[in-house]
Design an enzyme around this catalytic site. Structure first.
Site: not given
Ligand SMILES: NC(=O)c1ccc[n+]([C@@H]2O[C@H](COP(=O)([O-])OP(=O)(O)OC[C@H]3O[C@@H](n4cnc5c(N)ncnc54)[C@H](OP(=O)(O)O)[C@@H]3O)[C@@H](O)[C@H]2O)c1
Length: 288
Positions: A55, A133, A213-216, A218
């Site tokens: 990251y 990963h 990415s539980p909200l889809g 960014f």
């Protein structure tokens, strides 16, 4: 009321963790905002931080997110020992056609070197939870897994996870890592449901399934219509649709965890409320 704490291997931690990636890759906020976002999450009760060796911005200094996490924990006034820090090895940043990309390197010697560098950047002797990963098609998966297992024997990691792993790979990880394997981190959200089978399989085994990415996410445009039903429930409840999405994921099994990302304090504060948002059987039936 739903509890915000769940069992993850030998740890008891919050079902909602902070995914720290966005604080250090392309589009990142300034460092002070990054530290404040982590501090605010911890002050609001979050006890799980998710980072990775990879990251950092393509072409920039490596491991910036692990160093940011360390700086935030060192300057935080709360109980550091309560915080589960998970990191990952096996990816690095590169460029393809001039654009930032994610490259894989699952060679045993690279995984071992990167894990030791991760421990150093995080300022710990032993990493709480270390994930492999992503599978490297150039390296037999078992060889990568054996290198990861050797890191527990050496004391570099306390527990292990695999990420972006299919069922066959999860089974191989169980064989090689035995009880050291505690978590599988795969993508899962309303716009990415093809890992549902892995979620159920991992949960039945009593291992943690951590939704990335539980909200889809960014980074790419997503099909917003997949969130319409969540928006409707959210409107009825007077909460954000994002918290409904996270609560729906957590309701899938007691072994599920979510690690939503945030570029600012307010989004993670809202996401953390999902742990206590109990959806009714009727709402869950509608959401699917
Ligand atoms: N294992 C892997 O291969 C892998 C791959 C990708 C990601 N991950 C992990 O998963 C974590 C999360 O993934 P992600 O950041 O890609 O995607 P995400 O969590 O699905 O989405 C993050 C986006 O959602 C917004 N958001 C979050 N909570 C919100 C809320 N309550 N209300 C409104 N907006 C909200 C954020 O807004 P703001 O920008 O406004 O704050 C951010 O733009 C990463 O940080 C990383 O730790 C792992």
């Amino acid at each position: 009321m739903a509890s915000s704490m769940r069992v993850l291997g030998p740890f008891t931690t919050t079902s909602v963790g902070l995914g720290c990636m966005g604080l250090s890759i392309e589009g990142k906020p300034d460092e002070q905002t990054g530290i404040e976002t982590i501090h605010t999450a911890l002050d609001a009760g979050c006890r799980q931080l998710d980072t990775a060796w990879a990251y950092y911005e393509s072409g920039g200094p490596e491991q910036t997110n692990e160093r940011l996490v360390r700086a935030a924990l060192e300057s935080w006034k709360g109980p550091r020992e309560e915080v589960l820090v998970a990191t990952k090895v096996g990816h690095y940043r590169n460029f393809t056609d001039g654009k930032p990309t994610w490259a894989v390197d699952g060679r045993p010697e690279s995984l071992i070197r990167h894990a030791k560098e991760s421990a150093q950047a995080l300022g710990v002797d032993t990493i709480d939870l270390l994930y492999f990963h992503r599978p490297d098609p150039q390296v037999p998966y078992r060889e990568s897994l054996e290198a990861m297992e050797s890191l527990v024997q050496e004391g570099v990691a306390r527990t292990l996870g695999v990420s972006n792993a299919n069922r066959e790979q999860i089974d191989m990880a169980r064989e090689v890592m035995g009880g050291d394997l505690v978590a599988v981190q795969n993508q899962f959200s309303p716009t990415f449901t093809s890992s549902r089978d892995e979620l159920e399989y991992v949960s039945d085994l009593g291992l943690a399934f951590v939704c990335w990415s539980p909200l889809g996410g960014f980074r790419k445009a997503k099909d917003e219509t997949k969130y319409d039903l969540f928006r409707k429930v959210a409107e009825d409840r007077g909460v954000s649709y994002q918290s409904v999405v996270l609560a729906w994921e957590l309701a899938k099994s007691e072994h599920v965890f979510v690690i939503p990302g945030a570029h600012r304090a307010s989004t993670i504060v809202d996401s953390l409320t999902a742990a206590r948002l109990e959806l009714s059987p009727e709402e869950l039936a509608v959401l699917g």
